[in-house]
Design an enzyme around this catalytic site. Structure first.
Site, PDB file in Angstrom:
ATOM      1  CG  ASP A 110      -1.197 -11.386  -4.543  1.00 14.35           C
ATOM      2  OD1 ASP A 110      -0.323 -11.435  -5.411  1.00 14.35           O
ATOM      3  OD2 ASP A 110      -1.569 -12.365  -3.867  1.00 14.35           O
TER       4      ASP A 110
HETATM    5  N1  URA Z   1       1.700 -14.204  -0.891  1.00 16.15           N
HETATM    6  C1  URA Z   1       0.491 -13.954  -1.431  1.00 16.15           C
HETATM    7  O1  URA Z   1      -0.323 -14.855  -1.597  1.00 16.15           O
HETATM    8  N2  URA Z   1       0.219 -12.682  -1.793  1.00 16.15           N
HETATM    9  C2  URA Z   1       1.053 -11.663  -1.619  1.00 16.15           C
HETATM   10  O2  URA Z   1       0.720 -10.522  -1.959  1.00 16.15           O
HETATM   11  C3  URA Z   1       2.306 -11.941  -1.064  1.00 16.15           C
HETATM   12  C4  URA Z   1       2.608 -13.230  -0.707  1.00 16.15           C
END
Ligand code: URA
Length: 238
Positions: free
Chosen positions: A105
């Site tokens: 993310d």
């Molecule tokens: N899980 C999440 O919530 N975000 C990420 O970036 C990776 C795994």
């Protein structure tokens, strides 16, 4: 198909300087698929025939592996020269042809591997290989023993299901819990959703390991190529 500029292809394969390469092209001594090449022509090294001064040049496709400690604020998306906030801004342009293995993310930090090894991408991302991904997380509130055990068994509701995970609590107070969580699925925002399900907000998230590959001392925004030991360990995924 990876396309590459003819000048760069010849330089990389033969060691002839870029300037000399350009002279060879301008003087008509470079022929691609039977036609004289022009400066800037893009070629596909896997399929095009390149002849320089009457000699065919051909190279093995170079397989490359780069790991990045992704900084917060950068999107894991395809190379886009017009978007200053993609992860490709954090690695040199010469790696623009590599693809990221999985996604993080925008606000997540940590390990992001880039490669042109399609077989490895497949094995690292296909759910059947159950490749472990380990995250360090700081969440709001106290993670209770029953929440921890529900996450470890796998959450099962009508609209949210997760596979069993492993959790190691590092420090827990009423206002915040620091922990490591290891999952082997790759559902969107999975870690945030796991803790969000119990009302915990994600304060900080960093991927520290994928399979045998660890982020180690790499600082946010730093990258490096993998060692041959790291590459051969990753190739053992089966
Ligand atoms: N899980 C999440 O919530 N975000 C990420 O970036 C990776 C795994």
């Amino acid at each position: 198909m990876t396309e590459i500029r003819i000048q760069k292809y010849i330089r990389d394969l033969t060691g002839i300087s870029l300037r000399r390469t350009e002279e060879l092209i301008s003087s008509g001594r470079v022929v691609v698929n039977g036609v004289k090449a022009v400066l800037g022509l893009k070629i596909d090294p896997d399929n095009d025939d390149v002849v320089v001064n009457g000699l065919v040049i051909k190279g093995e496709k170079q397989i490359e592996y780069v790991m990045l400690n992704k900084k917060s604020g950068y999107m894991t998306t395809r190379y886009d020269p017009n978007n200053p906030k993609t992860v490709y801004r954090l690695i040199p342009d010469k790696y623009a042809h590599l693809v990221p293995v999985g996604r993080l993310d925008i606000d997540t930090e940590g390990l992001l591997l880039f490669t042109n090894d399609g077989n490895l991408v497949y094995r690292m991302t296909h759910p059947k290989f159950e490749v472990e991904k380990e995250y360090y997380a700081e969440i709001s509130g106290l993670l209770t023993p029953s929440e921890k055990s529900e996450i470890e068994k796998g959450i099962r509701t009508d609209n949210f299901r997760t596979s069993p995970a492993k959790i190691g609590i590092i420090r827990s107070t009423n206002s915040q819990t620091r922990l490591n969580i290891t999952i082997h699925e790759g559902q969107n925002h999975e870690v945030k959703r796991i803790f969000g399900y119990f009302g915990h907000k994600m304060m900080y998230l960093k991927r520290v390991r994928v399979a045998s590959l660890k982020i180690g001392e790499l600082k946010p925004g730093q990258w490096r190529i993998l060692t041959s030991k790291e590459i051969s360990e990753l190739k053992n995924i089966n």
